[in-house]
Write a protein that holds these residues in place. Sequence first.
Motif, PDB file in Angstrom:
ATOM      1  N   LEU A 256       0.743  -0.922   0.056  1.00 44.89           N
ATOM      2  CA  LEU A 256      -0.167  -0.089   0.078  1.00 44.89           C
ATOM      3  C   LEU A 256       0.769   1.413   0.166  1.00 44.89           C
ATOM      4  CD1 LEU A 256      -2.838  -0.993   2.846  1.00 44.89           C
ATOM      5  CD2 LEU A 256      -2.977  -0.907   0.298  1.00 44.89           C
ATOM      6  N   ARG A 257       1.787   1.096   0.431  1.00 40.73           N
ATOM      7  CA  ARG A 257       2.712   2.608   0.638  1.00 40.73           C
ATOM      8  C   ARG A 257       3.495   2.720  -0.321  1.00 40.73           C
ATOM      9  NH1 ARG A 257       3.866   0.326   6.466  1.00 40.73           N
ATOM     10  NH2 ARG A 257       3.269   1.350   7.699  1.00 40.73           N
ATOM     11  N   ASP A 258       3.855   1.005  -0.865  1.00 47.15           N
ATOM     12  CA  ASP A 258       4.969   1.372  -2.424  1.00 47.15           C
ATOM     13  C   ASP A 258       4.176   2.069  -3.246  1.00 47.15           C
ATOM     14  OD1 ASP A 258       7.213   0.579  -0.917  1.00 47.15           O
ATOM     15  OD2 ASP A 258       6.937  -1.381  -2.097  1.00 47.15           O
ATOM     16  N   TYR A 259       2.566   1.462  -3.131  1.00 44.83           N
ATOM     17  CA  TYR A 259       1.990   2.147  -4.274  1.00 44.83           C
ATOM     18  C   TYR A 259       1.346   3.583  -3.887  1.00 44.83           C
ATOM     19  CZ  TYR A 259      -2.792   2.816  -7.245  1.00 44.83           C
ATOM     20  OH  TYR A 259      -3.646   3.468  -7.917  1.00 44.83           O
TER      21      TYR A 259
ATOM     22  N   GLN B 217       3.717   9.931 -18.642  1.00 41.59           N
ATOM     23  CA  GLN B 217       2.710   9.161 -17.867  1.00 41.59           C
ATOM     24  C   GLN B 217       1.784   8.271 -17.678  1.00 41.59           C
ATOM     25  OE1 GLN B 217       3.054  13.803 -17.214  1.00 41.59           O
ATOM     26  NE2 GLN B 217       4.853  13.368 -16.700  1.00 41.59           N
ATOM     27  N   LEU B 218       1.203   8.169 -18.778  1.00 45.54           N
ATOM     28  CA  LEU B 218      -0.118   7.485 -18.619  1.00 45.54           C
ATOM     29  C   LEU B 218       0.258   6.003 -19.440  1.00 45.54           C
ATOM     30  CD1 LEU B 218      -3.064   6.219 -19.121  1.00 45.54           C
ATOM     31  CD2 LEU B 218      -2.883   7.279 -21.146  1.00 45.54           C
ATOM     32  N   SER B 219       1.258   5.930 -19.993  1.00 41.60           N
ATOM     33  CA  SER B 219       2.284   4.097 -19.654  1.00 41.60           C
ATOM     34  C   SER B 219       2.650   3.518 -18.640  1.00 41.60           C
ATOM     35  CB  SER B 219       3.230   3.988 -21.482  1.00 41.60           C
ATOM     36  OG  SER B 219       3.443   3.059 -20.917  1.00 41.60           O
ATOM     37  N   GLN B 220       3.035   4.501 -17.790  1.00 39.83           N
ATOM     38  CA  GLN B 220       3.783   4.704 -16.330  1.00 39.83           C
ATOM     39  C   GLN B 220       3.085   4.134 -15.462  1.00 39.83           C
ATOM     40  OE1 GLN B 220       6.186   7.571 -15.514  1.00 39.83           O
ATOM     41  NE2 GLN B 220       6.987   7.881 -17.218  1.00 39.83           N
TER      42      GLN B 220
ATOM     43  N   SER C 277       2.280  -1.546  -9.680  1.00 44.87           N
ATOM     44  CA  SER C 277       1.603  -2.981  -8.839  1.00 44.87           C
ATOM     45  C   SER C 277       0.543  -2.098  -8.001  1.00 44.87           C
ATOM     46  CB  SER C 277       2.778  -3.389  -8.512  1.00 44.87           C
ATOM     47  OG  SER C 277       2.496  -4.140  -7.526  1.00 44.87           O
ATOM     48  N   VAL C 278      -0.984  -3.002  -8.689  1.00 43.07           N
ATOM     49  CA  VAL C 278      -1.683  -2.508  -7.761  1.00 43.07           C
ATOM     50  C   VAL C 278      -2.142  -3.020  -6.365  1.00 43.07           C
ATOM     51  CG1 VAL C 278      -3.872  -1.387  -7.937  1.00 43.07           C
ATOM     52  CG2 VAL C 278      -2.552  -1.277  -9.833  1.00 43.07           C
TER      53      VAL C 278
ATOM     54  N   MET D 239      -6.762  -0.875  -3.712  1.00 45.02           N
ATOM     55  CA  MET D 239      -6.443   0.091  -4.079  1.00 45.02           C
ATOM     56  C   MET D 239      -7.117   0.096  -5.910  1.00 45.02           C
ATOM     57  SD  MET D 239      -4.516   2.284  -3.026  1.00 45.02           S
ATOM     58  CE  MET D 239      -3.049   2.467  -1.132  1.00 45.02           C
ATOM     59  N   GLN D 240      -7.902  -0.751  -6.049  1.00 44.34           N
ATOM     60  CA  GLN D 240      -8.027  -1.095  -7.577  1.00 44.34           C
ATOM     61  C   GLN D 240      -9.285   0.294  -7.858  1.00 44.34           C
ATOM     62  OE1 GLN D 240      -7.307  -3.081  -9.531  1.00 44.34           O
ATOM     63  NE2 GLN D 240      -6.329  -4.259  -8.394  1.00 44.34           N
ATOM     64  N   THR D 241     -10.095   0.635  -6.754  1.00 44.72           N
ATOM     65  CA  THR D 241     -10.991   1.746  -7.310  1.00 44.72           C
ATOM     66  C   THR D 241      -9.790   3.325  -8.179  1.00 44.72           C
ATOM     67  OG1 THR D 241     -12.630   0.776  -5.952  1.00 44.72           O
ATOM     68  CG2 THR D 241     -13.365   3.270  -6.579  1.00 44.72           C
ATOM     69  N   ALA D 242      -9.098   3.435  -6.637  1.00 40.98           N
ATOM     70  CA  ALA D 242      -8.069   4.293  -6.947  1.00 40.98           C
ATOM     71  C   ALA D 242      -7.545   4.304  -7.737  1.00 40.98           C
ATOM     72  CB  ALA D 242      -6.462   4.278  -6.027  1.00 40.98           C
TER      73      ALA D 242
END
Length: 326
Positions: free
Chosen positions: A26-29, A77-80, A85-86, A90-93
């Motif tokens: 979570l922190r990494d995301y 940035q969109l590609s990145q 890794s989600v 965090m799927q909704t975000a």
Amino acid sequence: MIVLVALILIVVGVRSCQVSARNSALRDYDNSVASLIQRSNQTGHALFSELSGASGSSNQTGLQTQINQTRAQALGQLSQARKLSVPSQMQTAQQNLLLTLRMRSDAVSRIAQQIQPALGKSTAGAAVAAIARQMSFLYASDVLYNGYVSPAIASALRSASIPVAGANGQPISKSAFVPSSQWLDATFVAAKLGSATTTSSTGTSGNAAPGIHGHRMVSVSANGVALQAGVTNSVTANPPPTFSCTFENDGQNTEHEVVVKVTVVGTSVSGQAIEPETVPGHTYTAQVTLSSSPPKGSYTVKATIEHVPGETVFTHNTQTFTVAFH
């Protein structure tokens, strides 16, 4: 007894490792999104600096090259974001983050396509109007990120008992791609670009075409419920309600940048939406969300289609309703 204690310790240890791994993910995301949106904000700063300097630029080719580079950054940035890794929490975000960055990438690309026409004499009016339309997508991307992505990330972190913000908390980034809502106005865009156009607030230029111009408000609903004239309509005030304004181009001309406004009379609360183009005989529905929750009580709500160039009859542009906000 010793075996039981050992089993309990193993279970507790495994659970502790699982929680630690989850929290780390979570922190990494969150950190990845914060870094990504910061770079996206920098892309926005570059874009608007380039556009603001266009009026004093003698090298149109150089300006086009700069904006093309900015377009590539937005696409990158969109590609990145797609490669992040989600965690499941965090799927909704993530879905809204991708939409945010796609809106930016698409809008910057379309702006880049209109730069040369916007700086020309014969093509400036339509090109400036097209650029102003894309500004609404960029502005909306800020609203989407700040209103949905950031809160979703913060909620997921708090649900995992991870501190948010403050000296020891996880950073919650803010989106600031568009420096000012003035950029949504075609007149403002034209002035910044130094375009040879007399673009009006509706995105048209020059004199109106011959024939009848205008629109007719057909119906209005609030949060999916049709409003009725002559009665008191009940509407929930919080969150700020969205009014669906259905209207028709009842003239003989195609109109551009048609503004639809909803105002709570006697307050500072209002909202507006822009329909990019309307065709004679066709019906459209504008979704107008109020800028804030109106105060509770009974008010007159006015839904209006703003006048377009060449329009002379205004009796059917507006509908008014009595609304009790609760």
